[in-house]
Design a protein around this motif. Sequence first.
Motif, mmCIF file in Angstrom:
data_model
loop_
_atom_site.group_PDB
_atom_site.id
_atom_site.type_symbol
_atom_site.label_atom_id
_atom_site.label_comp_id
_atom_site.label_asym_id
_atom_site.label_seq_id
_atom_site.Cartn_x
_atom_site.Cartn_y
_atom_site.Cartn_z
ATOM 1 N N PHE A 105 0.829 -1.168 -0.019
ATOM 2 C CA PHE A 105 0.052 0.082 0.070
ATOM 3 C C PHE A 105 1.061 1.093 0.032
ATOM 4 C CE2 PHE A 105 -2.585 -3.314 2.107
ATOM 5 C CZ PHE A 105 -3.426 -3.302 1.260
ATOM 6 N N ASP A 106 0.358 2.458 -0.468
ATOM 7 C CA ASP A 106 1.122 3.689 -0.345
ATOM 8 C C ASP A 106 0.913 4.378 0.867
ATOM 9 O OD1 ASP A 106 -1.718 4.173 -0.480
ATOM 10 O OD2 ASP A 106 -1.416 5.937 -2.035
ATOM 11 N N LEU A 107 0.143 3.994 1.876
ATOM 12 C CA LEU A 107 0.150 4.629 3.198
ATOM 13 C C LEU A 107 0.083 3.714 4.196
ATOM 14 C CD1 LEU A 107 -2.644 7.229 2.477
ATOM 15 C CD2 LEU A 107 -0.115 7.804 2.292
ATOM 16 N N PRO A 108 0.512 3.992 5.304
ATOM 17 C CA PRO A 108 0.474 2.805 6.430
ATOM 18 C C PRO A 108 -0.755 2.719 6.756
ATOM 19 C CG PRO A 108 1.849 4.678 6.891
ATOM 20 C CD PRO A 108 1.174 5.207 5.653
ATOM 21 N N VAL A 109 -0.900 1.270 7.258
ATOM 22 C CA VAL A 109 -2.178 0.822 7.785
ATOM 23 C C VAL A 109 -2.226 0.431 9.146
ATOM 24 C CG1 VAL A 109 -3.841 -1.017 7.434
ATOM 25 C CG2 VAL A 109 -2.874 -0.233 5.616
ATOM 26 N N THR A 110 -3.183 1.019 10.122
ATOM 27 C CA THR A 110 -3.188 0.746 11.537
ATOM 28 C C THR A 110 -4.484 -0.171 11.665
ATOM 29 O OG1 THR A 110 -4.509 2.883 11.659
ATOM 30 C CG2 THR A 110 -2.154 2.882 12.301
#
Length: 424
Positions: free
Chosen positions: A172-177
């Motif tokens: 993914f292009d952004l962090p996943v929380t």
Amino acid sequence: MGTLPRSAPRRYGIGLVVLALAATACTSGGGDGPAGEPVPDTDAAVLTITPENGTEAVAPNTPITVSTEDGAISEVVVAQVVPDQAEEDVSPFEMTGTLNEEGTEWTSDWNLAPGAQVTVTATAEDGAGGTSELVHEFTTEAAVPGQRLEVAYNYPTSGDTVGVGMPIVVGFDLPVTNKAAVENSMKVVSEQGVAGSWRWLDDKTAAFRTEERWEPYQEVAVELRLAGVEASDGIYGVQDRHLRFEVGRELLVDMNVPDHEAVVTIDGEEVRTIPVSNGDGTSNFSTTSSGVHVLMERHETLLMDSDTVDLPAGRDGYSTEVRYAIRTSNSGEFFHEASYNGNIGSANTSNGCTNMRLDDAEWFFENTLTGDIVETTGTDRVKEWYNGWGYWQLSWDEWLSESATGEPQVTDGTDPPRSPHGGE
């Protein structure tokens, strides 16, 4: 491929067509009154839909629910349109939902696209055979620039044919929380169902591995139903993706390093024994690692440069162009042609790679697939599970334990184990 319900026997899908319908409730089944107008059927099923009609900026991960107390729901159609965006750019899937056993409550299975105009058309039948219809229209909150989760890359890609050890890797292009919500938005379906699980390699990368290796000769589909999933606080997925790949024949390579050969079998039949020269073992770096390797990226020609693994040329380093190179780890191990090595088949003198003669290297390159398995034994360096696609180094319980859901996902068409609407 078929989609099975989470917990009930009936499921209804949607089409992605704009329905120009007013938000009204209608009934049929009554007679005509004195003026020729329909007489309301007092036994008609009364429908309720949430979100409310006319609501604006609904959170995309809000489930749609339809209920009735006086009949049975017969159909629910959900249409989503994102202005200035083609339908196929929003999602290649229909929205499905789960109907309870009584037929009185329907809940959407997946999230809604951000920034969408949504129309929900629900139909119910009463005991006398009359029908009621209710239409709600609302909009969803848009995903703002900088807070739009998208897929940066994936392995394999659609159309690939792979080996039986192939993982599915999504970056993914952004962090996943909210990892559980994202896991439950990614569904894997294979012709021969098997238990599998996602595991997070870092905050941007998830990998799917099956409990056992893929059965050969089958198609696998990956449904990335990411539109509307809240990946992190206020960050929503904006697009669904559909991947399809084939699992080919079962090719396995058995290589005991002291024997100086690699034995290749296809579908259980030995097809070639390849003389090799592996790492000389004078350091950890120059020791070919033992364990289960998965063939990764492939290069017809490749500059083998020790600078890329922090070993500068001139200090036991090297810079050599080779042919037919196939990566087996991220620490510099490859199968490749090494015509310069006169010890192939008799001694291990490489820097850790598996050296082959030109004709064998060309055959190996042309007859193997990304995802094929190499089982290496005979050295004291153990391959780390996180080194390349070393995921088969972990037991199934070890792999599953790091899933955000902690539950397997069965690839027989069953939906992921939990709802994608919520978080952990």
